[in-house]
Design an enzyme around this catalytic site. Sequence first.
Site, short mmCIF file in Angstrom:
data_model
loop_
_atom_site.label_atom_id
_atom_site.label_comp_id
_atom_site.label_asym_id
_atom_site.label_seq_id
_atom_site.Cartn_x
_atom_site.Cartn_y
_atom_site.Cartn_z
CB CYS A 1 -8.30 1.11 -2.11
SG CYS A 1 -6.82 0.68 -1.17
CB CYS B 1 -6.36 -2.01 -2.46
SG CYS B 1 -7.02 -1.65 -0.82
#
Length: 319
Positions: free
Chosen positions: A82, A79
Amino acid sequence: MSTPAAPGSVMRGAVDLSSLRNRPATPATPAGPPAASPAAGAPAGGMPLVFDVTDDTFGEVLELSRTVPVVIDLWAEWCGPCKQLSPVLEKVVTELGGRLVLAKVDVDANPQLAQGFRAQSIPMVLALVAGQPVPLFTGAVPEQQVRDVFAQLLQLAAQHGVTGTVPVDAESAADAPAEEPPLPPLHAEAFAAIEEGDYARAITAYEKALAENPRDADARAGLGQVRLLDRVQDADLAAARAAAAAEPTGLDAQFLVADLDVVGGHVDDAFARLLDLFAALPADERAPVRERLLELFGLVGDDDARVIRARARLASLLF
């Protein structure tokens, strides 16, 4: 991007933690803080302010939240947003000097926690106060917004009698995040656009960065992520699943659910859906499905075990 819930309205059961409350910790490989709260005898040298938590050690974190607010960062290795958000969370938590702690949950490695927190997209940030979940925000948000949300969280925690602090150990102080170097201009433009939810502008910025430097791995990864976010931006998961069920070989319907599953951390489900679709289609109609699979493989990572398994099945269907 989601905005934080109002402090007066968040102390409610927004997520289901019942199956995780009494899970025993695994003594041989502790991944979280000591079971005892700081006020009840934490080690003299303090404890980490940032630590990993697993399905098995989550009970310790619930207990810790009765003394000090615990921020939960749900993330995954694949991700991109993230990876942008996590250093900001760590920096702000460290600067608060033990008034908050940060527990990091890898949703791929800890599916029970991901399900319990209803993580439909990541990064997802919430908190625990006295064992109760407090929704905060989803997506990569600016540092100032993180500071503002954490200030509200501390006020809310004080209203519920959670006012303890964690003694900071020397290692945590030494490991405080260094000041991040500035992003290249086009990357900075893309990140600002993502913060504003303007994915089209972010896509354009990353495409320009790749045109300037085709070997820019960060731009390539960012472009894949933001294209995915753009596709699911206004999607309704229930409606998407219903449409896919009604049209089992409809490319757009199946692609959307697969995208939503990847964003929600259900990577195996996304790959299985697309591989089943690939197998069901005539050979001359399979190319778009293969292209979407390869795109998602690149997002998750070629070394990921789920990608390796899915590639093997794809190869078996091709030959």
